[in-house]
Design an enzyme around this catalytic site. Sequence first.
Site, PDB file in Angstrom:
ATOM      1  N   ASP A 142       0.884  -1.169   0.000  1.00  0.00           N
ATOM      2  CA  ASP A 142       0.000   0.000   0.000  1.00  0.00           C
ATOM      3  C   ASP A 142       0.923   1.220   0.000  1.00  0.00           C
ATOM      4  O   ASP A 142       1.319   1.713   1.045  1.00  0.00           O
ATOM      5  CB  ASP A 142      -0.906  -0.031   1.225  1.00  0.00           C
ATOM      6  CG  ASP A 142      -1.967   1.060   1.176  1.00  0.00           C
ATOM      7  OD1 ASP A 142      -2.424   1.475   2.255  1.00  0.00           O
ATOM      8  OD2 ASP A 142      -2.323   1.507   0.070  1.00  0.00           O
TER       9      ASP A 142
ATOM     10  N   CYS B 214      -4.327   5.113  -3.255  1.00  0.00           N
ATOM     11  CA  CYS B 214      -5.556   5.904  -3.224  1.00  0.00           C
ATOM     12  C   CYS B 214      -5.429   7.029  -4.257  1.00  0.00           C
ATOM     13  O   CYS B 214      -5.852   8.155  -4.038  1.00  0.00           O
ATOM     14  CB  CYS B 214      -5.840   6.450  -1.825  1.00  0.00           C
ATOM     15  SG  CYS B 214      -4.477   7.346  -1.080  1.00  0.00           S
TER      16      CYS B 214
END
Length: 282
Positions: free
Chosen positions: A58, A111
Amino acid sequence: ETSSQVRQERTLRRAQCGPCVPLLATYGDATAFEMRTLGEGAAGDGGRPLLFDRVLCDVPCGGDGTLRKSPLKLSRWSVAAGLGAHALQLAILLRGAALLRPGGRLVYSTCALDPLQDEAVVSAALQQEPALALLDPAEALPPETLASLRYSRGLSSWAVPHPDFETERAMYRSWEEVPPAVRAPSTAPSAAPAASSGPPRSLLRPTMFPPDEAGSLALGRCIRLLPTHAAECGGFFVAVLAKRAAAASEPPTAPHGEGCAAASRRVPESLSRGGAAPGAAP
């Protein structure tokens, strides 16, 4: 305390709220993360590198997918910031792939909705690591999750902006179109640029462009969650990769439960309080 320490303490607190396998929280350079088994000899032989069944990358990103919940980010967003994240993201993904055992799965996520931080990174990793393969959402996700998930398929083509796009207004479809003045010097494809020396990270790199064989890489198997998919949805990108049979140069997977030692920085005592037990999770 550094922000990394704060995040690791938060991870441990959340893990203690419910059932959890033994957990070891570390902080350090994700492009060089490594754990080894304890040496077997009297003097210690340095041990073997540990490989993992599951790896989550991530990665740091531009965060443009979070504008709905954090609208102030829009004032800080820039083309150069997105370009600058690409090399670091690729270096982290390649390191994660090196730590993945044959037959294991890796999830790469951001994101951001910028393809230079998403499909371009995955594409470059697939080309540099032939043992990796993208999994289709139908294979990667449980049926009940897939049935309720609204998503778009990954992109197979995109353009790359000039680092000074705000003034130059130029977009490039191939590496050959890029002027020499904005090309990053030739470096190892997997090397993340140094923060304190060398050219700006916003210079363009060949790995930012869609490959000629984009179709064969099956980039459409990537998952794009768009803010338009639900009233309270943000932007998110996910790619699930599997590692095929072991290459000759790969170290063996350590047996479960075997003692291990982190080659990165030691975890501060404040991070290990609360009964957290060591485990093998990057």
